[in-house]
Each structure stands twice: as structure tokens, then as C-alpha cells.
Design an enzyme around this catalytic site. Sequence first.
Site, short mmCIF file in Angstrom:
data_model
loop_
_atom_site.label_atom_id
_atom_site.label_comp_id
_atom_site.label_asym_id
_atom_site.label_seq_id
_atom_site.Cartn_x
_atom_site.Cartn_y
_atom_site.Cartn_z
N MET A 151 -1.06 -9.72 10.23
CA MET A 151 -0.20 -9.34 9.11
C MET A 151 -0.72 -8.07 8.48
O MET A 151 -1.91 -7.93 8.24
CB MET A 151 -0.15 -10.48 8.08
CG MET A 151 0.70 -10.17 6.86
SD MET A 151 2.44 -9.86 7.29
CE MET A 151 2.99 -8.93 5.86
N GLU A 152 0.21 -7.15 8.16
CA GLU A 152 -0.13 -5.77 7.81
C GLU A 152 -0.37 -5.53 6.33
O GLU A 152 -0.31 -4.40 5.88
CB GLU A 152 0.99 -4.85 8.27
CG GLU A 152 2.30 -4.99 7.50
CD GLU A 152 3.31 -5.95 8.12
OE1 GLU A 152 4.49 -5.88 7.77
OE2 GLU A 152 2.90 -6.76 8.98
N GLU A 181 -0.19 -3.03 13.51
CA GLU A 181 -0.37 -3.34 12.09
C GLU A 181 -0.71 -2.08 11.29
O GLU A 181 -0.28 -1.94 10.14
CB GLU A 181 -1.45 -4.40 11.92
CG GLU A 181 -1.22 -5.70 12.68
CD GLU A 181 0.15 -6.31 12.43
OE1 GLU A 181 0.70 -6.13 11.32
OE2 GLU A 181 0.69 -6.96 13.34
N HIS A 221 2.33 -0.14 10.52
CA HIS A 221 3.08 -0.68 9.38
C HIS A 221 2.66 -0.06 8.05
O HIS A 221 3.41 -0.15 7.08
CB HIS A 221 2.88 -2.19 9.30
CG HIS A 221 3.81 -2.98 10.14
ND1 HIS A 221 5.17 -2.75 10.17
CD2 HIS A 221 3.59 -4.02 10.99
CE1 HIS A 221 5.74 -3.61 11.00
NE2 HIS A 221 4.81 -4.40 11.51
N TYR A 252 11.67 -6.91 17.38
CA TYR A 252 10.48 -6.21 17.87
C TYR A 252 10.78 -5.42 19.15
O TYR A 252 10.66 -4.19 19.18
CB TYR A 252 9.35 -7.21 18.14
CG TYR A 252 8.74 -7.80 16.90
CD1 TYR A 252 7.51 -7.35 16.42
CD2 TYR A 252 9.36 -8.83 16.20
CE1 TYR A 252 6.93 -7.90 15.29
CE2 TYR A 252 8.80 -9.38 15.06
CZ TYR A 252 7.58 -8.91 14.61
OH TYR A 252 7.02 -9.44 13.48
#
Length: 992
Positions: free
Chosen positions: A382-383, A417, A420, A505
Amino acid sequence: MGPPSSSGFYVSRAVALLLAALAAALLLALAVLAALYGRCARVQPSDLHHSGVPDAASSPRGTQEEPLPTWPPRPTREPAGTATPGHWRPPGPWDQLRLPPWLVPLHYELELWPRLRPNEFQSPTLSFTGRVNITVRCAAATARLLLHSLFLDCESAEVRGPLSSGPRDGALGRVPVDDVWFAFDMQYMVLELGATLQPGSRYELQLSFSGLVYRDLREGLFFSIYTDQGERRALLASQMEPTFARSVFPCFDEPALKATFNITIIHHPSYGALSNMPKLGQSEKRDVNGSVWTVTTFSTTPHMPTYLVALAICDYDHVSRTERGQEIRIWARKDAIANGNAAFALNITGPIFSFLEDLFNISYPLPKTDIIALPTFDNSAMENWGLLIFDESLLLMQPNDQVTDKKAVISFILSHEIGHQWFGNLVTMNWWNDIWLKEGFASYFEFGVINYFNPKFRRNEVFFSNILHHVLSEDHALVSRAVSLKVENFTETSEINELFDLFTYNKGASLARMLSSFLNENVFISALKSYLKTFSYSNAEQDDLWRHFQMVVDNQSKILLPAPVKSIMDRWTHQSGFPVITLNVSTGAMKQEPFYLGKVQNQTLLTHNDTWIVPILWIKNGITQSLVWLDKSSEIFPEMQVSDSDHDWVILNLNMTGYYRVNYDKVGWKKLKQQLEKDPKAIPVIHRLQMIDDAFSLSKNNYVEIETALDLTKYLAEEDEIIVWYAVLVNLVTKDLVFDVNNYDMYPLLKKYLLKRLISIWNMYSTVIRENVAALQDDYLALVALEKLFETACWLGLEDCLQLSRELFKNWTNHPENEIPYPIKSVVLCYGVAFGSDEEWDFLLNMYSNKTKEEERIQLTYAMSCSKDPWILHRYLEYAVTAAPFTFNETNIMEVVAESEVGRYIVKDFLINNWQAVSERYGTQSLVNLMYIIGRTISTDLQITELQQFFGNMLEEHQKLTVRAKLQTIKNKNLENKKRNARMTAWLRKNT
């Protein structure tokens, strides 16, 4: 007693009194129902004054109190607790998925206090409390406030303001809060006010709340148990995306409602705390029992959405480095840090940041980046701005990871990530319907980053294996969804979670790649720079992106487009599926049609706008040609005609940058087949891949005959690229084929045909495995493709493959420190069990019991299903039902065993006496799945009926209603496979 009436009817006094009482009761009931109509389920704050819910008008409350209903139970994490179909409430904004535009959040002062203590984590939950002060600007007059809240108990609620415009933001007054109630189904907290908020004024919402932290739930706040330095320990972390921030603190939980955050975390002194920003200071406080807790405060964040708020409380170590003044720290278990497991990730993180800063000409805006490796994290990574969260298996290198794809996987995910930080964090989509704007571009830039650091990296082939192959296999019109959806199509929060899929994605990345290919990389990057700069710290929609591409296109003259960028790209993002482009090389006629499973002929099923504006990059006789556009259903391109010469051929879709399949007339396919047999190297690797993948997919769906695809495999004895072999084998030796092949005469023919061609590539890689397996560590495509090659060779009975499997398996069982090479480990384990006895099976069971990593346990679970001994498989099923030693959360062993030829009969017999236990262990849906697996061989209606009768007592009524239709679909598919296999068998007889 009086005389009877001469007409009408007589009512005694007793009956009259009874009727009067009933009428009064009815009137009272109607009055109560009228008063209660519209009441939503509420949770009563402990120190709030409550009165009835007013009408839906946005006006100040009156002073008259109404009787309160019975308070419903507080929500739980159980799905049934979140819906309120039985509770009445008036229609209003709480019925909508989107927040009303009454308030704009500006700043959050957030304090969270999870009660995580060392050695006190046996319970599946722990409590937390919190406070949040939210500064908002009123955009529309309202006496009712809506914000998101889920699974939280509101302890107190105040509204202060309007705030003064001075530097101290002092409150000029207080707005009475008459009531707080919750719309559970839409996850709202509603504050009923005693006065109206004024547009343009600022206010502060002050809320105190409490909730539960769940073990391993991976939503909102969660805690995990792990082992470090021989001790069991716990950590707490967060996952707010997409809509879980509302389960941690009341908030305006939409991506466009950005604000700044001051975060304070109260934690046990033996733990450290991390959040998005650097630590600002620490102090102490005591709880009601006198215990001391640490209070850690953090600097103010940039403007960001709630889904990026992040925190972690842990007892971890870290390694660090500085990149362009930015501190980068990787946090992990102390054992992992001491063993150097984080070194690889640390060494590449800084350079990735620097590369993307230079590429976009926008500096990373935060002073630090923490990356924390959790023992398990279902979201992979998770970014979060300033605090990236990873599953440790995707961040840390183990000593035995050298001959794996782990380095590449870590590089891909870190690049994604970190990408992002610009796409998603700096510029955020306006709402989740355009989530591809962040996920698609982050996925696309993974490949550019890795290619920059490793110029030998085969970008096109890897994009095919990682991205394109998977999404083209799943995407088709009528069934698949579009990449960009209309906001009004969403009605439930759960639909947002469903957007994190292959289309967001993989298709998003593929469309970004196609856009780059027809514009060229310089124009592409220039447009993205403009887009990122314009919308920094803000939000954008898809049209905003197209506008910036159009601006850059308009400012140059080299690239000419047949339509505006928006007109071109909207077709690809708003329509589901993709086109099949068919070229007649004799005439140059080209046409497009939507790709349908089975090539649907019913035109009434087609959408009214089923064409795309298609960029056609192409090569002729190995030479790249000028870009052309197919912007209608068909068109003639004379330059694409070929002569009768054996040296004249055409391939469309250069480097597979276009998101479509390519078909040719019979002459076109014949020309390509001849070229492959004469000089395969004249056709680039990516196009040998493309032809194989397109031809088999098109044949499977009735666009071309299966013989056309098979003809392209004749040259394979000369093919030394393992990724091309991978494309052949995943398309030809499918699970359905392996499952059914013993019912046909195909197997000996296929064995002879493939082994004759496969032996050369096999010898190449089997030698590497025996003599220098370390040489594979930098060959990503080999690491991806080797398992399928090895699996097929052994399935075909290649003696050298079987012998190598026996050698590697025996060497490992005798000396477990001699690891089986990772790319082929699953195959070796399977054949080791298949040709072994209960001794080998028990060895794997013992290894399973001693493994802690879920990935390794699942691998062993599959391997143990490969046994050919019925009694061993029956014992395996008994273990699976009793759960000893197998944990509940892992692979459904019943389904794994049923996948094998021997196992499906064992499972069927086992279910006769154990279906209740199977249902309790895995759920009734597993029984449905088992029926479908066992039904893979059905080909008649009688077999369907027999299977339904067999499972009749095991299924719930609603499942029985859908099962026959599904079995009919399976039967039809099986009949199609039989026809296809019969044609393949006939072709093999002619060509073997």
C-alpha cells in the site's frame, strides 16, 4: 334488555367496549408508526442529549421531544450488522453513496489510542479510543451534518464555530448538537444541529469515539501476531484504502475531500509509532489505572485523502539511507534486519525515487519515507504517503531467494508503489470510478523503471507475461466491465472494492502503453508532466488527463491524430472488451469486430457503439512501417497487400503495444507459418509470442480453425526462447486438456509431437539446473516460464525430466538444506509424491507442520494431493476435515484433491459419508465448487441429473436453483472440448 332492532345489527355493551378499545389501540399504533417512520438505526452517544429525528427538511430543530425507540445492537464486523433494512427512516442524503456537498474538510487533528500491550494479545480483538477535530468550510446552509463512520461508537460530539479568521482560529460560538444517529447501510454518521451552519464560514467538528481492532482483518486498524528472535510478538497497522478510514475515525471518506492531518498516536512505551510524517515530539500520559503510555505526535501532512492516512505500532528494527536529502527507512522484524534481508530493497528504493523525480520533473514532497514489512498483508502493498506498507514476502530477500524471481518482484512492486507517490497521492482521482488513473499508470511505469536500471531487461516480453497475457484472456465484451465507469452506476460501498481487479491494473496499464506508443514517449511524458503539475495536491478526472494530452499534441506538428485524444481513448476506457483486427493480405482489406467468447453471432447482443479508433503499428518483411488508423468498421490499406513471394509477409500490432487481437486471412497465416519454418529469427521474439497467443485464443473462440494455430507450432524444434515456449504450452497444454486427455487417443500423439520439438529447449535448461542453477537468477523470463516447461516435459513422460525430479526430491528429503530450485519446486514436489510412498508423503506433512510462511504451506498442500494411492488421499481428506494439522485459512484441500484424475473419485466417495463435516469446515459453496470440478467430464444430460442427485442433499435450496444451469454450461463446454480435441487428434495424426 331492550327489544331487538328491526334493521342493522345489534352490538352488546361488552363488544362495543372491546371494539372501542381496539380502535383506540389502532389509532395509537398508527400514531407511533407515524412518529417512528423514517427513524434510522442509531447508536446513542454516552453523553449526548437525544430527541426524535425531525423531518427531512434542512432546518433547525424545535424544542419538542419525542419518545425514543429501543436502541438497536451496536454494529459488528459481521455483514448482517451493517445493513438496516428493518429500520425506518425518511428518504434523504443518507440513502446516497456520495456525501452531499455541504461541507468541505480542511484539516484533521486526529488522536488514536489502541490498547496494544506486550504479551496481552490472546484475544481476537482489542479496543481503541480516539478523538478527531475536523475543521470544515460550509458550502451550503445546513442544520444536518453527514460524514462517514463505520463500526465506531460515538462518545461525544460538538460543533464549534463559526471560527474567527484570525491566526488562532478561535471559535465565536457553539452550534448545539441535538442528536447523533447512524445510517449503517451507507456508513454515515448524522449530526442533527440546533442551528443552521452558514455558507462560507468555517466550523470545527469535535468527536470522541471508540472501536475494536481485529486480528488479521486487514481493514482499518488491525493487529498481527508474529515470531521474532524466538518470541511471539504483536504489531498494529492500518489499511484505509479504499473506504476503511471511516472504521478508524469519523471522516469525510472520499478521495476528492483532501485535507491536512496532524496525527497523534498513544502507544505502549515498549513500542514505536510510525505515521505519514516525521515524528514531531513525544510525551507521557497515564491511563485510569495509572499505567504510563507514550504520546507520539507527527508533523502536518500535505493535503491528502483519508485513504492515505497510515500508522503502525511495532517493535521493529530498521535500516536507512538518504537520497537527495530524503531519509528512507525500511522497518522489519529484528531477525530480518540483522540478517540483511532488507538490503536489496533499501538499495533500490532511493534510485527509483530519483528516477521518477527526474522523469516527471516534480520533487517528492515529503521529508521522509518509511517502508514497513508486515509478516502478512493481504493487500500485498500500500502506497500511503510517507509510510508504505508491504507484505514482507514482497519486500525482504531470504538467503534461498537467489534463484527465484524475488528480486524482480520486489523491484516491480516497489516501482509500482513509489509511482503512486505521483499518480494517486500527489494527483488523486476525483472518485473511485476513475481508479485506473492511479493504478493503471503506476502499473505501466513499473516496466519503465526496471528497464532504466537494467537495459537488458526485455520490456515487451515481460509486459506480455506479466500484464497483457492475463488481461486479454479475461477481457471480452458483454461480460467484462469497462475500465472507467459512470459514478451513478455505483450504489453500494462494496462495489468500490470490486474495482481493484485485472481491468483497473492490467488493462489500465495496457491502455497507457498503447497511448504512449502512438504518441511517442516524449509527447506522452510531456503531457503527464503537465497533468501532474496542474493537479498537484488536488484531484482529476479522466477528461482532465485527455485535455492535457490534447494540449501537448496541439503544440506540435509531427504527430497527426484522426480524432481528438478524448474521442480516441474514451472508446477504449468506456467500452468493455477489445477488438479483433482482421487483415486480408491479398486485398489489404482490414476490419474490426468486438472479441466475444465463442464469437457471438447474435447482433442484438452487441452495443450500439462497438467500434474503436484503432492505432495500427505494423511491420512488413521485418521493416517497421508508418502508423495507420482504423477508425471505422472496415477500410482498405493497399500498402498491406503482399505478393506471392515466400519472402513477403505482414504482422500487425508492433511490439504488441495495441490492446487487441490480430487475425489474418488464410493466406496471411500461411505466409507467417512459412516464414517461421524457414527463418524464425526473422520475426522478432515478441511477434512469435503474439502469433501463438492470438492464434490459439482466436481458435478457442471460433474466429479461426484450431488447425491454423497448430500449424504455427511446426517450427518449434528451432525455437530457443523459453518465453515463446511458455506461450505455446499455456495455450496448448491447458488444465482441461490434461484433465481429459486420457479419454482420447491424443496423448501418445501429442507426446510424440511435442517431445520431438521440446527436447532442444529442455536440454538447454536441464543442463543449467544440474550444473549452474545460479545462472538463472538474472533471467526473469526463464524464472517465469520454467515451471510450465518442466511440468509439461514430466507430464509427457520425458524420462530425463522424471529422473531429474527424482534426483532433486531425494536430495532434498535426505538433506533439506539442499533446496529444490524455486522455479521448478512445485513440479518436483508433486512428482516426488506421485512416485513415492507414504514415507515421502509423511515427510511433506512434517515439513508442512514446521513451515510458517503461507506460500510454502500452500505449495506443500498442493504437492500432497499428487499422490496416486487412494488410501493416502483418503487420509488426506480426513485430515482436511478434522483440521489437524491443517489450518482453516489455507487452501481448500477437498478441491485440490478433486483436481487430480485419481482424486476426483476419492472425493466423491468421501463426500457420501462426510458431506456435513465438509460443509461445516469449508462452507456449502465448496460443495458447489467440488461438483463443478467433478463435473468436468460430464457430456450428457443423464450425467447432469446423476450429479445433481448425488449432491442433492448437500446443497441449500438457492444453490440448487443455479446448479443445473451451471452444469449445463460445463456440459456444453465439455462437448466443445471434445470436438476441439478430436480435430487436434486428427491434425496430430497427419503431422506426427
